[in-house]
Structure formats: C-alpha cells, structure tokens
Design an enzyme around this catalytic site. Structure first.
Site, PDB file in Angstrom:
ATOM      1  N   LYS A  16      46.050  32.105  35.646  1.00  0.00           N
ATOM      2  CA  LYS A  16      45.056  32.775  34.801  1.00  0.00           C
ATOM      3  C   LYS A  16      45.624  32.851  33.399  1.00  0.00           C
ATOM      4  O   LYS A  16      46.845  32.853  33.213  1.00  0.00           O
ATOM      5  CB  LYS A  16      44.788  34.199  35.307  1.00  0.00           C
ATOM      6  CG  LYS A  16      43.461  34.749  34.851  1.00  0.00           C
ATOM      7  CD  LYS A  16      42.342  34.171  35.703  1.00  0.00           C
ATOM      8  CE  LYS A  16      40.982  34.588  35.236  1.00  0.00           C
ATOM      9  NZ  LYS A  16      39.956  34.256  36.238  1.00  0.00           N
ATOM     10  N   ASP A  39      36.096  32.481  32.028  1.00  0.00           N
ATOM     11  CA  ASP A  39      36.088  33.789  32.694  1.00  0.00           C
ATOM     12  C   ASP A  39      35.371  34.717  31.703  1.00  0.00           C
ATOM     13  O   ASP A  39      34.602  34.227  30.856  1.00  0.00           O
ATOM     14  CB  ASP A  39      37.519  34.264  33.015  1.00  0.00           C
ATOM     15  CG  ASP A  39      37.553  35.451  33.978  1.00  0.00           C
ATOM     16  OD1 ASP A  39      37.404  35.254  35.189  1.00  0.00           O
ATOM     17  OD2 ASP A  39      37.707  36.606  33.512  1.00  0.00           O
TER      18      ASP A  39
END
Ligand code: NDP
Ligand code: 2IT
Length: 449
Positions: A126, A166
């Site tokens: 991430k 995201d």
C-alpha cells in the site's frame, strides 16, 4: 489465547508503538488463526508470524510541488512493500490528509491476505500521501502526481510493485502518475499501474469491480443462509468509487438503496437513491453529497456531528460501510441490530472496529469481512495486468464474469474454512484462515527469506 500468538501480539505492540490501526489489523488476523497455529508447530519454529507481521520494506519520501499561487508545498509519500510471497507487491495508493505510517501499514498488511484470497499471483503493498486532493485544481493534482512519481518510479515496475487507486486516487490521478512514469522510463510498461483509463491500457469493469464484487459476495453469503437481496433495504456509507458501484449492483439484484454519505454527512431518500445523480455530483463535479437535495428536495440530510456516522441510525436490512477505517463503531452496530439489520458487507478496509465486528458475530448479524468482500477490485487489477501482458483486451462481460467467479470462489474458501475450523457462519475467521494457510505454505516453501 495460544502462547505463541500472545507473544507475537506483544512483540508487535513493542515494535510499532502508537500505530493503532496497524496493531488493530494484526490483532484481528492473529486472533482468528489460533487453531491453525496450534496445529502447526513448525510455524512457531520457523517464526512465520514474526516474518508475516514485519513489512519487507517501507519507503518514505519527500514530495515537493508548487501550487497555483506559486507556493512550495511539501507532502510525505509512502510505499509499504509488505509481502512478495505470492507475486509482485500489489495494492493501492491513498491520497488523504489522514495518511500516516500506521494507516499505510494496516492497509498493506490487510492487502497480503486479501490478495491471497483472490487466488491470483499478487503480493501485498500500500502507499500514498498526506496530500489532500479536495479543492485542488487539475494542474495542482498533476504537479503533485508528477513529483510523487519522480521518486516512486525507482521502487515499482510491472514485475516488482504495481500500485493502483484507493481513497483520493482514481483514473485522473492514475493517468498523471502513469504519464510521468512512462516519461521517466521512456518505455510503455502498461502493467506498472492498474485502474488506468480504458483509452491507454485500462481494463473494462475495473472501475465497477470493487462495488460489484462486494455485492456478488453479499449475494453468495445471503444465499448460504436462506436470504436474498430481492426487496431488501440497503444503506451505504461513502459515495466514492466503491460505494457508487455497490449501489448500482444492489439495484441490479433487486434491492433498494435508501442512504449514502460523504465525510460531511448523509442523505436519506425513502424513494431510493438516484445513483445517476450521485455519479454526477461525486464523479463528475467532485461536489458534496448535500447537493443531492437541490434535485430531490424531499430527501433528508443529516450532518456528521460526533464519532458515530448518522447513516447507521437509518433502518436497514443490509449495511455496507464503503468509506474508511473504523467508521462503524460498537454503538452503531447496536443500533443496526435494534433496527433489524441482518447483514453487513465491508466495502471499505477495516470499516468496523474490533468491538463492532465481535458484536455482529455474537449477535447473529452476517458479516462479510473486508479482505474477502472487497477483493474484487484488486482481483480485477490483476486481470488488468494480465491483459497488459498479453497486449489484448477482454470485453466488459468477460471481465465481469471472471470477477463473479472469483468472488464465488472467495466466498467458498471462507465458508469451507469456517466450517472446517468449527466456526460456521464466521467469515472473518474463515477468510483469515484460508488466506493465512496459503501464505504460510508459500513462506515455508521459499526458505528463510
Ligand atoms: P473514494 O475516494 O472514491 O471515496 C471515498 C468515500 O469515502 C468518499 O465518499 C469520502 O467522502 C468518504 N470518506 C473518506 N474518508 C472519510 C472519512 N475519514 N470519514 C468519512 N467519510 C470518508 O475512495 P474509494 O471508494 O476507492 O475507497 C473507499 C474505501 O474502500 C476505502 O476504505 C478503500 O481503502 C476501500 N477499497 C477501495 C478499493 C478500490 O478499488 N477503490 C478496493 C478495496 C477497498 P468525501 O467525498 O467527503 O471525501
Ligand atoms: O484496497 C484495495 O484493495 C484497493 N485499493 C485496490 C488495490 C488494487 O491494486 O487494485
């Protein structure tokens, strides 16, 4: 609790002080896999949990850029390359002022397990920045993205690490990031980013995939317990990428969505949310959800006031948290139960607090956990990567049918693991166990690395 697991939780607390979100996600996973760890002594002998909770690499970097007034702004960039056990690092980028190392690490940790559940060859990562795209001009967003990629490019690649979107990162941001990567590398490496626009290498149905996938998982879970989506009332938090396409698919399955929200408040429309209008407001104009009332004045708007979102006070059969972490508290969980809610589907990552999750499971509310239920997005990202490698495109229907099958398979493996480990209906445990076993096997097979 198993002594090895207890020891690792303590060690993780000592090594990551103050990282509350990361510790929460580790506790959730380790708390689910006691029986598996107890049955496999080699996991402790070979320090499987110590290795699984320590990221392979964390990169942080300065992101300087110039705003429209000519002022120099400095943000912080991150990429947590958590695990490459089963494929190149893979996971989204989040641009939001709340981004910090703890949030990046919890998201990276969750991603390892989610990606394992897809059955596709993708590791876990991430990244992101504390940059806030809200209120910025397109040129400001472009300059930020170019500066971000000027550092990130050296750490990624289509066989190394493949970022995507995201919160705060959609097709616009991915486009600017891809353009800068291509310029620096002087090569078209299509698979280095996913969530690309269709016109230069993106996959049909990637935009819809997380929300649609959530509803496929929900359909499977409800069917397994004698329910269906037909005529059910649904409430959704958020009005971004995941929320919008969850809403669209909920309608397609015969349900009625009556509420959606953003970070300021929520709207309630008893006639059913006008999803095309939400798309106009949020996707096209980047506006506020309150603007819904300008077209539908009969709808109600409730402003956020405290920690608990007003969206969870609305009577519903099915609740879909699709905004952010810890947005659904124990207090909200109790209100949902009192109002007759039968199922919760986590479109966001870790949206329910640990106490809320426990409450759902102990009080007969079906819980579709994030790692399993929102895996359709990253699974379709992997399908985008494979199309880029083949230099070929699938039709929308081809991608969606692959997505549907993947979600059915994820439900099946969570269901089977829950039954096998004596917790039928507990898909939090089922999904965590199914993913952990695959990762632990891969770790043991690859030696001490
Ligand atoms: P978007 O940026 O498209 O939308 C986010 C939505 O959530 C917006 O409506 C936003 O409101 C709201 N929101 C964000 N932060 C907060 C907050 N702190 N409090 C209240 N509301 C908030 O993001 P996505 O839809 O892509 O992501 C939503 C969730 O789904 C995240 O948890 C993400 O990690 C997860 N997810 C996303 C996937 C994807 O493919 N995009 C895949 C799997 C999971 P506002 O407009 O006011 O900012
Ligand atoms: O949380 C997630 O799974 C995502 N934001 C999507 C990641 C991806 O690589 O598509």
């Amino acid at each position: 609790m198993n002594e090895y697991i207890q020891r690792i939780i303590k060690l993780t607390e000592q090594k990551n002080p103050g990282e509350t979100e990361f510790l929460q996600s580790v506790k959730e996973v380790l708390g689910s896999i006691e029986e598996v760890v107890a049955a496999h002594k080699e996991y402790e002998e070979l320090s499987v949990l110590e290795r699984m909770t320590e990221p392979e690499r964390i990169i942080t970097f300065r992101v300087p850029w110039v705003n429209d007034e000519g002022k120099v702004i400095v943000n912080r960039g991150y990429r947590v390359q958590f695990s490459s056990l089963i494929g190149p690092y893979k996971g989204g980028l989040r641009f939001h002022p709340s981004v910090n190392q703890s949030i990046m690490k919890f998201l990276g940790f969750e991603q390892i397990f989610k990606n394992a559940l897809t059955g596709l060859p993708i590791g876990g990562a991430k990244g992101g920045s504390d940059f806030d795209p809200k209120g910025k001009s397109d040129n400001e967003v472009m300059r930020f993205c170019q500066s971000f990629m000027t550092e990130l490019y050296r750490h990624i690649g289509q066989d190394v690490d493949v970022p995507a979107g995201d919160i705060g990162v959609g097709a616009r941001e991915v486009g600017y990031l891809f353009g800068q990567y291509k310029r620096i590398k002087d090569a078209y490496e299509g698979g280095v980013l996913t969530g690309k626009d269709i016109c230069y290498g993106g996959s049909l149905a990637r935009k819809e995939a997380t929300g649609y996938g959530l509803m496929y998982f929900m359909r499977e879970m409800l069917n397994a317990h004698g329910h269906s989506l037909e005529n059910k009332i649904v409430t959704i938090s958020g009005s971004g990428n995941v929320a919008i396409y969850a809403c669209e698919k909920a309608y397609a399955f015969g349900a009625k969505v009556v509420a959606m929200s953003d970070s300021n408040g929520c709207i309630y429309d008893e006639n059913g949310i006008d999803i095309e209008l939400i798309k106009q407001i949020k996707e096209v104009r980047r506006g506020r959800i309150k603007e819904y009332l300008e077209v539908h004045p009969h709808a109600k708007y409730m402003e956020n006031t405290g920690e608990d979102s007003p969206v969870w006070t609305i009577k519903t059969d099915i609740a879909l948290p699709c905004a952010t972490q810890n947005e659904l508290t124990l207090n909200s969980a109790k209100i949902l139960k009192e109002n007759g809610c039968i199922a919760v589907g986590e479109g966001a990552n870790m949206p329910s607090t640990l106490e809320a999750m426990e409450y759902f499971i102990n009080n007969g509310i079906l819980l579709a956990p994030a790692k399993a239920a929102n895996a359709g997005g990253v699974a379709t990202s992997a399908i985008e990567m494979s199309q880029n490698s083949m230099r070929y495109y699938y039709t929308f229907e081809e991608v969606e049918s692959k997505l549907e099958q993947i979600m059915i398979n994820i439900f099946k493996s969570s269901y089977e693991a829950a039954n096998r480990y004596n917790c039928p209906g507990n898909y939090v445990k089922g999904a965590n166990i199914a993913a952990f076993r695959k990762l632990a096997d891969a770790m043991l097979a690859q030696g001490i690395v």
